[in-house]
Design a protein around this motif. Structure first.
Motif, PDB file in Angstrom:
ATOM      1  N   MET A 154      -1.188 -59.472-108.871  1.00  0.00           N
ATOM      2  CA  MET A 154       0.269 -59.662-108.826  1.00  0.00           C
ATOM      3  C   MET A 154       0.715 -61.108-108.580  1.00  0.00           C
ATOM      4  N   ALA A 155      -0.209 -61.944-108.080  1.00  0.00           N
ATOM      5  CA  ALA A 155       0.176 -63.331-107.763  1.00  0.00           C
ATOM      6  C   ALA A 155      -0.927 -64.252-108.258  1.00  0.00           C
ATOM      7  N   ARG A 156      -0.684 -65.550-108.183  1.00  0.00           N
ATOM      8  CA  ARG A 156      -1.752 -66.508-108.473  1.00  0.00           C
ATOM      9  C   ARG A 156      -2.429 -66.795-107.143  1.00  0.00           C
ATOM     10  N   VAL A 157      -3.739 -66.584-107.076  1.00  0.00           N
ATOM     11  CA  VAL A 157      -4.433 -66.599-105.790  1.00  0.00           C
ATOM     12  C   VAL A 157      -5.572 -67.620-105.767  1.00  0.00           C
ATOM     13  N   GLY A 158      -5.595 -68.488-104.761  1.00  0.00           N
ATOM     14  CA  GLY A 158      -6.685 -69.458-104.597  1.00  0.00           C
ATOM     15  C   GLY A 158      -6.290 -70.558-103.615  1.00  0.00           C
ATOM     16  N   VAL A 159      -7.290 -71.198-102.985  1.00  0.00           N
ATOM     17  CA  VAL A 159      -6.980 -72.207-101.957  1.00  0.00           C
ATOM     18  C   VAL A 159      -6.257 -73.429-102.509  1.00  0.00           C
ATOM     19  N   ASP A 160      -6.492 -73.737-103.790  1.00  0.00           N
ATOM     20  CA  ASP A 160      -5.847 -74.937-104.340  1.00  0.00           C
ATOM     21  C   ASP A 160      -4.327 -74.863-104.258  1.00  0.00           C
ATOM     22  N   TYR A 161      -3.797 -73.637-104.255  1.00  0.00           N
ATOM     23  CA  TYR A 161      -2.336 -73.492-104.225  1.00  0.00           C
ATOM     24  C   TYR A 161      -1.730 -73.930-102.897  1.00  0.00           C
TER      25      TYR A 161
END
Ligand code: OXD
Ligand code: MN
Length: 611
Positions: A154-161
């Protein structure tokens, strides 16, 4: 005690403010383990869930989850918006003071993740690089692995965000703790669940559910409630429970984008994913951007722009089929990684079914379990008519799986908005479509949007359950201020979008048949609207807006019952005058409702009386 620093170091999570936040809540909820997740962890997490029995396999690399039987829907009564300013109290937002809400939830959450893993989900509720990115970053902490898998869709997921935020403090703190579901007193006076958006602290604290809208905090709590608040606090944008679609005329190359608000069960998901009717398919192409949320702002060129902050669809399964929504059906085929929740499941064939998927349920009952896990074949005669799937059962799939997803759905600049439409489910009074060219009248129409309620027993037939802009459960502050913010944002555009109200659900008063065929045919009404906006048709002015002339609607290839079109293009003056009275009471509840809205109301009322 978990070594939080070590876990965050290993995951490359560098934002100091996020690190402090994770450490603080780990201290409160005391998980046994902490894990930072990225979208690339999906396959491993799914495998772990299958091994743990949290998910069951559906054929073709898809998944099935069942939620606790008292935890199957958003709970509006248990959902609050908290701030430290009582002026934020509205009629619908269940306002609470921030400090005591944070204190209550901190105590409820204390120690509640013991024995579990706390997943740290850094996410973005926007395409990367958008002008509203500073309002879109968040970090959900959850003690439920299936919530992680849903969030990844449902979302864009990752530490870079969240590592490289321009302002490293500008992320939403979103804490989800499941709690001991069988002992939360759901629906009793001692209900322990509490779902709070502490909007002026940009903090979301949800306790007591692991289901969808209560637990996927990026979607509704952040994408709608928090963003609704942020949009006004920044003075920069609107966050609305709106679909977003594009229509292209292949002959001329012209493209129009439409956003729209519809109260639940009014066909929003179906419309958002619609295709052109067969007879018009050679000429028009419809693209899908979003089924549930749009953020709107004024671009540098003076146009209103919108994007869908989500990365996926969390759609209601019931009645989704090849006729009502063929694109949704294609988006959950084998190979899509879709997750089904609370539908019926066949443990032998690994198939799924829900009411309306096919006309009748599968004939061979072998292996079929209802949404609670009970074999259908073992149902007692009294249970035989119960639904197989929960009415609020869902499918979760990514936007990229929708076959007609727009080529530019990830464009961070969004798309220019040509029209803003509202549509409820109304059996009489509301015509097929009425265009509204005045901003205040458009906002007034949104504020008086509603769906039919069944108050017939109280002699109140025809009263709507009002759902302003379809935001009733998601408003973060008072309705009057919300209306003023709408007038300000849309009013700042030098190129105004057109407003319209649509209704696909009028019925014949004699035999009850639907007067308009609906589904893909609805595009015909939208085509008239954009042509009207472009000055290609004139329509007919009525007290409540401009209606199409019969000959202006493109009805190529459509068979209609004689006389039906007439009925859905007429204004029932008596019913409208009655509605004006209901609206007056509805609007009178709102503090600080702008005078422009009252003037719009009086203008429409007067025009009706004089008609
Ligand atoms: C909702 C949803 O509850 O979109 O509105 O899931
Ligand atoms: Mn919704």
């Amino acid at each position: 005690m978990v070594d939080v620093d070590r876990v965050l170091d290993e995951a490359g999570l560098k934002n100091e403010h996020v690190r402090e936040y994770v450490a603080y809540w780990a201290g409160v909820t005391t998980p046994d383990r902490i894990e930072v997740v990225s979208a690339s962890d999906d396959a491993r997490l799914l495998q772990e869930s299958i091994e743990a029995g949290e998910l069951l396999p559906v054929s073709g690399g898809r998944y099935y989850s069942r939620s606790y039987y008292k935890d199957t829907a958003r709970s509006e009564e248990r959902t609050v918006v908290a701030t430290s300013d009582p002026a934020d109290k509205g009629v619908y937002n269940n306002w609470k003071p921030a400090d005591e809400t944070v204190e209550t939830l901190t105590e409820r959450m204390r120690g509640q993740s013991a024995g579990k893993t706390m997943y740290v989900i850094p996410y973005l509720m926007s395409p990367a690089g958008s002008p509203l990115e500073q309002y879109a970053a968040g970090v959900e902490l959850t003690d439920s692995r299936p919530v992680v898998q849903q969030m990844i869709r449902m979302a864009r997921v990752g530490v870079d965000y969240i590592n490289n935020l321009a302002d490293p403090t500008s992320f939403v703190r979103a804490v989800h703790v499941t709690g001991d579901l069988p002992n939360l007193g759901q629906g009793t006076d001692d209900d322990q669940r509490l779902f709070a958006t502490v909007a002026d602290q940009r903090t979301i604290l949800h306790f007591g559910s692991s289901y969808g809208g209560n637990a996927l905090l990026g979607k509704i709590a952040h994408g709608l409630r928090q963003a609704c608040y942020d949009g006004r606090a920044s003075g920069r944008f609107l966050a609305e429970q709106f679909l977003l679609l594009g229509i292209t005329d292949k002959q001329t190359g012209k493209k129009w984008n439409i956003v729209g608000g519809f109260p639940s069960a009014s066909g929003k998901t179906n419309l958002s994913m619609t295709l052109a009717p067969d007879a018009l398919g050679d000429r028009y192409y419809v693209e899908f951007y979003g089924d549930d949320i749009a953020w709107l702002w004024v671009g540098d060129d003076g146009k209103i722009y919108a994007f869908n902050p989500e990365n996926g669809v969390f759609g209601v399964a019931k009645d989704t089929n090849e006729k009502t929504n063929p694109t949704a059906m294609e988006s959950i085929l084998p190979g899509t990684g879709a997750i089904f929740t609370n539908v019926a499941y066949n443990e032998k064939t690994q198939d799924v079914w829900w009411e309306g998927k096919t006309k009748t349920p599968p004939e061979d009952l072998d292996g079929w379990l209802d949404w609670k896990g009970k074999p259908i074949a073992e149902r007692s005669p009294e249970e035989r008519d119960e639904p197989w799937a929960h009415p609020n059962s869902r499918f979760t799939t990514t936007l990229a799986n929708v076959p007609n997803v727009a080529k530019d759905f990830e464009d961070p600049q969004g798309v220019p908005v040509d029209a803003i439409i509202f549509g409820g489910r109304t059996r009489d009074r509301e015509p097929l479509i009425r265009a509204i060219t005045d901003l205040a009248e458009g906002v007034y129409d949104g504020l008086t949007l509603g769906a039919e309620a069944t108050f017939a027993a109280d002699g109140k037939e025809g009263i709507l359950r009002y759902d302003p802009m379809s935001m009733r459960p998601f408003l973060a502050y008072g309705e009057g201020d919300y209306a003023a913010h709408w007038l300000k944002i849309i009013g700042a555009a030098t190129e105004q979008p057109i407003f319209a109200h649509v209704n696909w659900f009028q019925r014949d008063p004699e035999d009850g048949h639907f007067l308009w065929p609906g589904y893909r045919e609805n595009l015909r009404a939208l085509l008239w609207l954009v042509q009207f906006k472009d000055g290609e048709v004139t329509g007919r002015q009525t007290p409540v807006g401009v209606l199409p002339l019969e000959e202006e609607l493109n009805l190529e290839g459509l068979e209609m019952v004689e006389g039906d079109l007439d009925k859905i293009l007429t204004i029932d003056k008596e019913r409208w005058l009655q509605e004006i009275g209901f609206r007056e009471e509805h609007l009178a509840q709102f503090e600080r409702l702008p005078e422009e809205i009252w003037e719009a109301h009086r203008r429409v009322a007067r025009a009706l009386e004089e008609s």
